[in-house]
Design an enzyme around this catalytic site. Structure first.
Site, short mmCIF file in Angstrom:
data_model
loop_
_atom_site.label_atom_id
_atom_site.label_comp_id
_atom_site.label_asym_id
_atom_site.label_seq_id
_atom_site.Cartn_x
_atom_site.Cartn_y
_atom_site.Cartn_z
CG ASN A 9 62.23 6.53 -49.43
OD1 ASN A 9 61.79 5.43 -49.40
ND2 ASN A 9 62.39 7.25 -50.42
CE LYS A 11 65.57 6.72 -52.29
NZ LYS A 11 66.34 7.42 -53.27
CG HIS A 95 60.61 9.79 -53.84
ND1 HIS A 95 61.33 9.47 -54.56
CD2 HIS A 95 61.25 9.96 -52.56
CE1 HIS A 95 62.74 9.58 -54.15
NE2 HIS A 95 62.63 9.93 -52.78
CD GLU A 97 64.13 7.34 -56.11
OE1 GLU A 97 63.56 6.65 -55.32
OE2 GLU A 97 65.11 7.99 -55.65
CD GLU A 167 63.17 13.88 -50.94
OE1 GLU A 167 64.03 13.43 -50.03
OE2 GLU A 167 62.57 13.09 -51.71
N GLY A 173 70.36 10.68 -53.96
CA GLY A 173 71.27 9.64 -54.10
C GLY A 173 72.34 9.83 -55.21
CB SER A 213 73.06 13.57 -50.98
OG SER A 213 72.74 13.04 -51.97
#
Ligand code: PEP
Length: 251
Positions: A9, A11, A95, A97, A167, A173, A213
């Site tokens: 991904n 992003k 996701h 985010e 996730e 991240g 990560s």
């Protein structure tokens, strides 16, 4: 047996020329990787150019989001037919985010999942708890909510065209990875939910990715867990060499 899926991904990163350079390098590094599904998810603007690079290769294309309507007055949105048109096979949906910054709910995730499936796109449905939720002992409640909300109304065959990515938000991240045992525990829990909602047979066939990560150094141990069938990779997918090493850890 389940084939592991490694998805990158990207992003909000990479211009068209950067995306082409990254994909060209990756294609050479993974050319002989078999027994693993390799996916890249560039930003919308680079999908077409990346599709040209991966033509006839072992790399598949994913978008990072999709809107549920096919067309019409929805300024700024991109639909499943448009993603199919530029060569996407997969789309990441829900996701953290998107949930966190764009207010996506389970209902919205579910509408997107259904739109993707209706047009032959395989959804990668993201689920995961925040740190406070884990610390308060709420991980299973959140995961059950995300999973049952995201897949509501899907037939068994639709479910088997989907991927679920666990996730944990606190691991995305941040450099903090879930331990292999923590990942396995949640993946096993998700498989149990799917057994109850569908059957043992269906639950044992679906691919459950871990994301948060993942790096070449921790990928093998995570993917060695019996219910972890690959990885959704953010940061480490932005370098061809590190992403290729993660792909090789899955074989
Ligand atoms: C992600 O964006 O899905 C992700 C897992 O990111 P990172 O690998 O950078 O934690």
């Amino acid at each position: 047996m389940r084939i592991p899926i490694i998805a990158g991904n990207w992003k909000l990163n990479n211009t068209v020329s950067e995306a082409v350079a990254l994909t060209t390098a990756l294609k050479a590094l993974v050319a002989d990787s078999i027994g693993v599904e390799i996916i890249v998810a560039p930003p919308f603007t680079a999908l077409s150019a990346v599709h040209n690079v991966i033509a006839e290769s072992n790399i598949r294309l994913s978008a990072q989001d999709v809107f549920w309507e096919d067309s019409g007055a929805f300024t700024g949105e991109v639909s499943a037919p448009l993603l199919k048109d530029v060569g996407c096979d997969y789309v990441i949906i829900g996701h953290s985010e998107r949930r966190q910054y764009f207010g996506e709910t389970n209902e919205c995730v579910n509408r997107k999942v259904k739109a993707a499936l209706a047009h032959g796109l395989k959804p990668i449905i993201c689920v995961g708890e925040q740190l406070e939720e884990r610390e308060a002992g709420g991980t299973e409640t959140v995961i059950e909510n995300h999973v049952t909300g995201g897949i509501a109304g899907l037939s068994a065959s639709d479910l088997l065209s989907s991927v679920i990515a666990y996730e944990p938000v606190w691991a995305i991240g941040t450099g903090k990875t879930a331990t292999p045992a923590q990942a396995q525990e949640v993946h096993n829990f998700i498989r149990g939910l799917l057994t109850n909602a569908y059957s043992d047979e269906v639950a044992s066939q679906i691919c459950l990715q871990y994301g948060g990560s993942v790096k070449p150094e921790n990928a093998a141990e995570l993917m060695a867990q019996p219910d972890v069938d690959g990885a959704l990779v953010g940061g480490a997918s932005l370098e061809a060499e590190s992403f290729a090493q993660i792909v090789k850890r899955a074989i």
